[in-house]
Scaffold this motif. Sequence first.
Motif, short mmCIF file in Angstrom:
data_model
loop_
_atom_site.label_atom_id
_atom_site.label_comp_id
_atom_site.label_asym_id
_atom_site.label_seq_id
_atom_site.Cartn_x
_atom_site.Cartn_y
_atom_site.Cartn_z
N ILE A 88 0.90 -1.17 -0.02
CA ILE A 88 -0.11 -0.07 0.01
C ILE A 88 1.04 1.38 -0.21
CG2 ILE A 88 -1.61 1.30 1.40
CD1 ILE A 88 -3.09 -1.31 2.11
N GLN A 89 1.83 1.06 0.92
CA GLN A 89 2.90 2.49 0.64
C GLN A 89 3.31 2.81 -0.62
OE1 GLN A 89 5.38 1.88 4.15
NE2 GLN A 89 4.03 2.50 5.63
N GLU A 90 3.93 1.40 -1.09
CA GLU A 90 4.43 1.60 -2.72
C GLU A 90 3.37 2.04 -3.64
OE1 GLU A 90 6.25 -1.62 -4.70
OE2 GLU A 90 8.07 -0.76 -4.05
N GLN A 91 2.05 1.89 -3.38
CA GLN A 91 1.19 2.28 -4.35
C GLN A 91 0.72 3.71 -4.06
OE1 GLN A 91 -2.55 -0.14 -3.39
NE2 GLN A 91 -3.45 1.77 -3.68
N ARG A 92 0.82 3.88 -2.73
CA ARG A 92 0.69 5.44 -2.84
C ARG A 92 1.80 6.43 -3.31
NH1 ARG A 92 -0.60 5.18 3.77
NH2 ARG A 92 -2.94 4.26 3.39
N ARG A 93 3.00 5.92 -3.43
CA ARG A 93 4.19 6.76 -4.29
C ARG A 93 3.88 6.43 -5.77
NH1 ARG A 93 7.89 4.05 -0.48
NH2 ARG A 93 8.48 2.90 -2.21
N THR A 94 3.05 5.70 -6.22
CA THR A 94 3.02 5.64 -7.66
C THR A 94 1.78 6.43 -8.06
OG1 THR A 94 3.72 3.43 -7.26
CG2 THR A 94 2.89 3.95 -9.56
N PRO A 95 1.76 7.38 -8.68
CA PRO A 95 0.67 8.40 -9.19
C PRO A 95 -0.08 7.64 -10.14
CG PRO A 95 2.86 9.45 -9.74
CD PRO A 95 3.20 8.10 -9.20
N GLY A 96 -1.56 7.50 -9.69
CA GLY A 96 -2.34 6.81 -10.67
C GLY A 96 -2.56 5.42 -10.35
N ALA A 97 -1.96 4.72 -9.52
CA ALA A 97 -2.15 3.19 -9.10
C ALA A 97 -3.28 3.11 -8.47
CB ALA A 97 -0.96 3.00 -8.18
N SER A 98 -4.05 1.74 -8.57
CA SER A 98 -5.14 1.67 -8.18
C SER A 98 -4.97 0.54 -6.85
CB SER A 98 -5.98 1.06 -9.03
OG SER A 98 -5.74 -0.35 -9.44
N GLY A 99 -6.05 0.39 -6.19
CA GLY A 99 -5.82 -0.61 -4.94
C GLY A 99 -5.92 -1.92 -5.44
N ASN A 100 -6.15 -2.19 -6.68
CA ASN A 100 -6.66 -3.45 -7.22
C ASN A 100 -5.44 -4.48 -7.13
OD1 ASN A 100 -9.05 -2.37 -7.79
ND2 ASN A 100 -8.61 -2.42 -10.04
N PHE A 101 -4.16 -3.73 -7.51
CA PHE A 101 -2.86 -4.47 -7.37
C PHE A 101 -2.77 -5.17 -5.89
CE2 PHE A 101 1.57 -4.62 -7.95
CZ PHE A 101 1.69 -5.88 -9.13
N THR A 102 -3.03 -4.14 -5.13
CA THR A 102 -2.79 -4.82 -3.66
C THR A 102 -3.64 -5.84 -3.35
OG1 THR A 102 -2.46 -2.08 -3.30
CG2 THR A 102 -2.62 -3.70 -1.17
N LEU A 103 -4.73 -5.88 -3.75
CA LEU A 103 -5.81 -6.92 -3.51
C LEU A 103 -5.17 -8.21 -4.17
CD1 LEU A 103 -9.19 -5.41 -4.21
CD2 LEU A 103 -8.03 -5.57 -1.98
N LEU A 104 -4.58 -8.22 -5.28
CA LEU A 104 -4.11 -9.06 -6.01
C LEU A 104 -2.91 -9.85 -5.31
CD1 LEU A 104 -4.07 -10.95 -8.68
CD2 LEU A 104 -3.02 -9.31 -9.93
N LEU A 105 -1.95 -8.92 -4.90
CA LEU A 105 -0.73 -9.38 -4.25
C LEU A 105 -1.12 -10.20 -2.77
CD1 LEU A 105 2.01 -7.03 -5.07
CD2 LEU A 105 1.63 -9.34 -5.85
N ASN A 106 -2.17 -9.27 -2.19
CA ASN A 106 -2.56 -10.28 -0.96
C ASN A 106 -3.09 -11.59 -1.23
OD1 ASN A 106 -2.22 -8.82 1.33
ND2 ASN A 106 -3.92 -7.49 0.89
N ASP A 107 -3.78 -11.90 -2.20
CA ASP A 107 -4.32 -13.22 -2.49
C ASP A 107 -3.41 -14.01 -2.95
OD1 ASP A 107 -6.94 -12.26 -2.23
OD2 ASP A 107 -7.26 -11.89 -4.44
N ILE A 108 -2.15 -13.86 -3.64
CA ILE A 108 -1.11 -14.63 -3.75
C ILE A 108 -0.46 -14.95 -2.67
CG2 ILE A 108 1.43 -14.67 -4.92
CD1 ILE A 108 0.04 -12.84 -7.28
N ALA A 109 -0.38 -13.81 -1.72
CA ALA A 109 0.42 -14.03 -0.42
C ALA A 109 -0.60 -14.90 0.38
CB ALA A 109 0.56 -12.80 0.31
N SER A 110 -1.68 -14.86 0.52
CA SER A 110 -2.69 -15.87 1.08
C SER A 110 -2.37 -17.22 0.71
CB SER A 110 -4.21 -15.53 0.74
OG SER A 110 -4.37 -14.24 1.45
N ALA A 111 -2.41 -17.48 -0.90
CA ALA A 111 -2.09 -18.59 -1.44
C ALA A 111 -0.74 -19.25 -0.87
CB ALA A 111 -2.21 -18.56 -2.68
N CYS A 112 0.26 -18.49 -0.74
CA CYS A 112 1.51 -18.86 -0.34
C CYS A 112 1.54 -19.38 1.15
CB CYS A 112 2.68 -17.89 -0.64
SG CYS A 112 3.00 -17.51 -2.68
N LYS A 113 0.81 -18.71 1.87
CA LYS A 113 0.68 -19.06 3.28
C LYS A 113 0.17 -20.40 3.28
CE LYS A 113 -0.05 -14.48 4.95
NZ LYS A 113 -1.12 -13.58 5.60
#
Length: 338
Positions: free
Chosen positions: A11-36
């Motif tokens: 989320i902090q990286e996303q805030r630094r990227t102008p125009g980035a949406s939160g969708n990517f954060t959700l996606l990476l969270n899902d990948i992280a959950s799968a890896c857990k």
Amino acid sequence: MKGISLTRFIIQEQRRTPGASGNFTLLLNDIASACKAISQEVNRGALTGVLGAAESENVQGEVQKKLGLITNDILVNALEWSGQVAAMVSEETPDIIPVPVHYPKGKHLICFDPLDGSSNIDVNISVGTIFSILRCPSEAVEQPTEAAFLQPGRNQVCAGFCVYGPSTIMVLTTGNGVNGFTLDRGVGEFLLTHPNMRIPEEAGEFAINMSNRRFWEEPIRRYVDECVKGTDGGREKNFNMRWIASMVSEVFRILTRGGIFMYPFDYRNPTRPGKLRLLYEANPMSFIVEQAGGVSSTGRQRIMDIQTESIHQRVPVILGTKNEVERLESYYRESLET
Ligand code: AHG
Ligand code: MN
Ligand code: MN
């Protein structure tokens, strides 16, 4: 909670990227959950009966492992419902994996090797998961076909891997350096433990499956023979050798203390240009290695510039410490010239 969690970091990286949406954060969270979830399966191993071979082969004729199929399902289930994904491809599945019609589609394409180092699972050596994220061409989002995936690795927007070793560690890049996160099982979160990973510029370790030596091309023989001879053969130092047979572990080691990893072209099977797969292994690892200051090449060409021709395409892979990979590339150039 002590330390920066993966979610907070993204989320902090996303805030630094102008125009980035939160969708990517959700996606990476899902990948992280799968890896857990995969980490848990790998960790429980024989206790839950997940070791051993399944009664099937993958599209490349390799016997599949039970855990390879289980981990594939974990990733598909974690990603298909999210609304962030247009389609997926996996080393374990012959065709592209569509998003079921009752779920919304998103604009990302996901490529993954759910269980890397699968020959190691039954002998209790580290294994991992590798993934890569591409943007789906907008006209293909509704009905993605294999063609949507045939993009060069330089188009990746994110790549990562998780290694299930003594600790479970996720390594990630979104094109802004490389960071590593260790799974804190007590908290259930990946926490930033390896910020801004850089491949050391000096290295004295090489990794290759030496049993294939008689099938190698001349530049690889020359390079490896020189490493083996060390100071007696004109190199400025003596080298050490490792071969874990889990690319995730080899790349993590190289990110930590440098070195070179080679799965080059060889003459064993003339129809097979290499062992490792471009979409599931070579491209994501190349993105990470380059972002950490290293180089990744087939010996003749930058891997991320290869125009992908098919989803299960294989390529030669030589990656790691810049000076060593560039030295080997120069041997390829010299051997082509003569
Ligand atoms: P996978 O388990 O996904 O098939 O990948 C294994 C790969 C890679 O991780 C490793 O570096 C290499 O294959 C090992 O190959 P050899 O057994 O030929 O040494
Ligand atoms: Mn693999
Ligand atoms: Mn695999």
